[in-house]
Scaffold this active site. Structure first.
Site, PDB file in Angstrom:
ATOM      1  NE  ARG A 170       0.253   1.487   3.346  1.00 21.94           N
ATOM      2  CZ  ARG A 170       1.156   2.378   3.632  1.00 21.94           C
ATOM      3  NH1 ARG A 170       2.431   2.008   3.792  1.00 21.94           N
ATOM      4  NH2 ARG A 170       0.888   3.652   3.774  1.00 21.94           N
ATOM      5  N   GLY A 171       0.239   2.415  -0.118  1.00 25.96           N
ATOM      6  CA  GLY A 171       1.013   3.650  -0.275  1.00 25.96           C
ATOM      7  C   GLY A 171       1.084   3.961  -1.766  1.00 25.96           C
ATOM      8  CB  ALA A 172       0.325   7.079  -3.636  1.00 26.11           C
ATOM      9  CD  GLN A 217      -2.911   2.730   6.877  1.00 28.45           C
ATOM     10  OE1 GLN A 217      -3.488   3.035   7.920  1.00 28.45           O
ATOM     11  NE2 GLN A 217      -3.551   2.639   5.722  1.00 28.45           N
ATOM     12  CG  ASP A 229      -3.113   8.253  -1.250  1.00 26.73           C
ATOM     13  OD1 ASP A 229      -2.988   8.706  -0.089  1.00 26.73           O
ATOM     14  OD2 ASP A 229      -2.771   7.101  -1.565  1.00 26.73           O
ATOM     15  CG  ASN A 248      -2.232  11.627   2.848  1.00 23.50           C
ATOM     16  OD1 ASN A 248      -1.723  10.725   2.178  1.00 23.50           O
ATOM     17  ND2 ASN A 248      -1.862  11.866   4.093  1.00 23.50           N
TER      18      ASN A 248
END
Ligand code: MRU
Length: 346
Positions: free
Chosen positions: A45-47, A192, A233, A243
């Site tokens: 995950r994470g853009a 997260q 994001d 975000n």
């Protein structure tokens, strides 16, 4: 620093972010469908990280495709990866880049095309690390020395190919000799902040203190926080920032208390086709992420739930946007266009 994602002969290897910090487990995705499922289930995950994963997923899909009807198979692979998560634009940016590479390789034999796509995916990964290091250098000067930096979610090495965006700024500020420590918001419901950011900072020996999301206002008022740094994001043309859910509240609290609020993101997170943040699609995730913590119910059965994974912070709360091409400030319509006009975005 941890390896978030890697291309290997056996498939795409990623650290399983659903298991951290309890277990440091690596999973190997052996098909493009497995890569798509890893993105959807947030193993990765994470853009920027899901952009790299999508690119590697496409390369893997073509490596296993047959020569018949290759274009149709390629379209199907890209469409499957595009359906995984809607908000982070880096995912679509990476898919478009792989589509361009595919189109430019029209005359190549299938083995050569496969190698070309694998090389492009690996290049996206390497570029992302270099971009984050530059974002870090560009942002380090903005971080006040001797203070605490507050961050939300995880915009670190785990959310990228390495080094991180928001955590990259923190890493670079520390490397430049600044004495700072980090407050990490827990980041309900997926945690997260507590599970990933604190773990990642501990691996690097960076002092990190965990707070729950609802403590942020208290600490912002205390004078202890020198600045807030978060990732993004998707950033619209007017500088509105999507975000992790909770970012908007944090930005309002920061402004109310006179604390600078910085967004660190690569140019590939800009979506200049969207005039404002109102047009950014917001992912809605499963109710069980809110009603349960590690499988244990924390709400009565049948509770009605809303679970938007992201929110949009209006540009007026954003002190500056730190990119690899420099630092943009209001009016963002002009400054962001100026940064992208310097070179064509690949
Ligand atoms: O739902 P997630 O964990 O993928 O959300 C991640 C974030 O919101 C990050 O802040 C963002 O992707 C930037 S990562 C460098």
């Amino acid at each position: 620093m941890v390896e978030t994602i890697e291309w290997t002969d056996a498939g795409v290897v990623m650290i399983d972010q659903t298991r951290l910090p309890r277990e440091e487990r690596y999973v190997t995705c052996r098909t493009y469908e497995e890569v798509a499922e890893a993105i959807r289930s947030m193993i990765i995950r994470g853009a920027p990280a899901i952009g790299v994963a999508a690119a590697m997923g496409i390369a893997l899909g073509v490596a296993q495709a047959d020569a018949n009807n290759l274009e149709a198979q390629f379209e199907k692979i890209c469409a499957t990866l595009a359906r995984t998560r809607p908000t982070a634009v880096n995912l679509f940016w990476a898919i478009e880049r792989m589509k361009r590479t595919f189109a430019e390789s029209a005359g190549l034999s299938l083995p050569r095309l496969r190698n070309r796509l694998i090389a492009e995916a690996q290049q996206i990964r390497l570029e992302d690390i270099a971009i984050n290091e530059t974002i870090g250098r560009n942002g380090a000067a903005l971080v006040p020395d001797g203070k605490t930096v507050l961050t939300h979610c995880n915009a670190g090495a785990l959310a990228t190919a390495g080094y991180g965006t928001a955590l990259g700024v923190i890493r670079a500020a520390i490397s430049s000799g600044k004495k700072i420590d980090v407050f990490a918001d827990e980041t309900r419901p997926f945690l997260q902040g507590s599970r990933l950011t604190v773990w990642e900072l501990q691996q690097d020996g960076i002092p990190a203190t965990l707070i729950t999301d609802n403590m942020a206002g208290h600490f912002l008022k205390s004078g202890r926080i020198g600045c807030v740094v978060v990732g993004a994001d998707r950033i619209a043309a007017n500088g509105d920032v999507a975000n992790k859910i909770g970012t908007y509240s944090l930005a309002v609290l920061a402004k109310e208390n006179g604390v600078p609020f910085y967004v660190a993101a690569p140019i590939s997170t800009l979506d200049l086709e969207l005039a404002s943040g109102d047009q950014i699609p917001i992912e809605q995730r499963a109710a069980s992420e809110v009603t349960h913590v590690f499988g244990v119910p924390v709400a009565p059965e049948g509770t009605a739930v809303e679970n938007p994974a992201f929110d949009v912070t209006p540009n007026r709360y954003v002190t500056a946007i730190i990119t690899e091409r420099g630092v943009a400030r209001a009016p963002y319509g002009e400054s962001l266009r100026g940064l992208t006009a310097e070179r064509a975005v690949r």
